[in-house]
Design an enzyme around this catalytic site. Structure first.
Site, PDB file in Angstrom:
ATOM      1  N   LYS A 137       0.846  -1.200   0.000  1.00  0.00           N
ATOM      2  CA  LYS A 137       0.000   0.000   0.000  1.00  0.00           C
ATOM      3  C   LYS A 137       0.878   1.246   0.000  1.00  0.00           C
ATOM      4  O   LYS A 137       1.689   1.449   0.916  1.00  0.00           O
ATOM      5  CB  LYS A 137      -0.823   0.023   1.290  1.00  0.00           C
ATOM      6  CG  LYS A 137      -2.277  -0.333   1.100  1.00  0.00           C
ATOM      7  CD  LYS A 137      -2.937  -0.437   2.451  1.00  0.00           C
ATOM      8  CE  LYS A 137      -4.285   0.204   2.474  1.00  0.00           C
ATOM      9  NZ  LYS A 137      -4.909   0.093   3.804  1.00  0.00           N
TER      10      LYS A 137
HETATM   11  C1  E4P Z   1      -8.463   1.149   3.840  1.00  0.00           C
HETATM   12  O1  E4P Z   1      -7.560   0.505   3.348  1.00  0.00           O
HETATM   13  C2  E4P Z   1      -8.416   1.799   5.148  1.00  0.00           C
HETATM   14  O2  E4P Z   1      -7.766   0.948   6.036  1.00  0.00           O
HETATM   15  C3  E4P Z   1      -9.762   2.086   5.762  1.00  0.00           C
HETATM   16  O3  E4P Z   1     -10.807   1.664   4.934  1.00  0.00           O
HETATM   17  C4  E4P Z   1      -9.916   3.420   6.352  1.00  0.00           C
HETATM   18  O4  E4P Z   1     -11.194   3.566   6.946  1.00  0.00           O
HETATM   19  P1  E4P Z   1     -11.558   4.748   7.942  1.00  0.00           P
HETATM   20  O5  E4P Z   1     -11.777   5.994   7.157  1.00  0.00           O
HETATM   21  O6  E4P Z   1     -12.821   4.306   8.615  1.00  0.00           O
HETATM   22  O7  E4P Z   1     -10.394   4.902   8.877  1.00  0.00           O
END
Ligand code: E4P
Length: 285
Positions: free
Chosen positions: A111
């Site tokens: 990522k």
């Molecule tokens: C995605 O890869 C993230 O980990 C996640 O969906 C973030 O979600 P949030 O906005 O609820 O922190």
């Protein structure tokens, strides 16, 4: 169960939770992690509660242990592992981390943040056959840049548009999923849309409805979905928009990725928040 085409990932940092969801649903296609979710892992919380902060090396090793436990539990959508980056981290530094992280498990996706340095790192990584997931995406321009920066790859690429965080600032986050899907329909299909920052059953059902390629969902929302007998949206499913609509933009996917306007305040804020949560777990700050 009637499966949608959308792959379902658990959004979390706790292997026991993934295991519970797998038992509940009978499958988990993949998992996404991030520094905030890893900081919430029960073992890391226990260490912190006992007064032990981690060195940077220990933090990497704990992250490795966590993804190694999750890896065999999930299917072909893999486990997304996020590089540690702040606003000054270079593509080269990200790639160095990625090289190590990619070797942790056989089904890793690296990522990278949706910034110029993150996209530069992704551009280099996919050329080496690495699977990547571009996170903290908040605009169609950013998604177009992801497409252009990774063009020509045979390795799978995910882009993660964050629905809930757009809702939080009064914009209808689900529009971004719809707009990106529409834009990518004109492309060669090398980037898959992973709906992220999912906060409700409605978000999940509408992701299915829009045929998002993947969706990453916190365990609590998956439990609600399971308690409701894992419903799929009917043809006449209506999603109630949250906030201001995000309009579709005509963009040329063949343009060079550097020409897109990829700045977004939520991308920068998201990076800062990940750094803050990571720093809470380590000794140096
Ligand atoms: C995605 O890869 C993230 O980990 C996640 O969906 C973030 O979600 P949030 O906005 O609820 O922190």
């Amino acid at each position: 169960m009637d499966r949608s085409r959308t792959r379902i990932l658990v959004d979390g940092g706790n292997p026991q939770e993934t295991e519970r969801i797998k038992q509940r649903l009978g499958f988990v296609d993949g998992q996404t992690t991030n520094p905030s979710l890893i900081a919430k892992n029960p073992h890391i919380q226990q260490l912190l509660a006992s007064g032990h902060k981690l060195s940077e090396r220990e933090a990497m090793d704990e992250y490795k242990k966590i993804v190694r436990s999750i890896s065999p539990l999930v299917g072909d959508a893999g486990v997304s592992i996020e590089v540690f980056s702040d606003r000054t981290t270079t593509a080269r530094q990200m790639c160095e981390q990625a090289k190590e992280m990619y070797g942790w498990i056989p089904n890793a996706f690296i990522k990278y943040p949706c910034t110029a340095e993150g996209l530069r790192a992704a551009h280099l990584s996919v050329r080496q056959g690495m699977r990547v997931n571009i996170t903290l995406c908040f605009s169609q321009q950013q998604a177009a840049a992801v497409y252009a920066a990774t063009m020509g790859t045979t390795a799978p690429v995910y882009v993660s548009p964050f629905v809930g965080r757009l809702d939080d600032i009064g914009q209808n986050g689900m529009d971004l999923i719809e707009n990106i899907k529409r834009m990518y329909a004109k492309g060669d299909g090398h980037v898959l849309v992973l709906a992220a920052s999912i906060r409700s059953l409605d978000h999940l059902l509408y992701s299915f409805y829009l045929d998002s390629d993947l969706v990453t969902v916190p365990a609590e929302t998956l439990v609600v979905w399971a308690e409701n007998k894992c419903p799929m949206p009917a043809k006449e499913f209506q999603y109630k928009p949250r906030g201001q609509r995000i309009s579709y933009q005509e963009l040329d996917l063949e343009q060079s990725w550097e020409t897109f306007d990829i700045r977004h305040e939520l991308t920068s804020k998201g990076i800062d928040k990940f750094v803050e949560d990571y720093r809470k777990t380590i000794t140096s700050s």
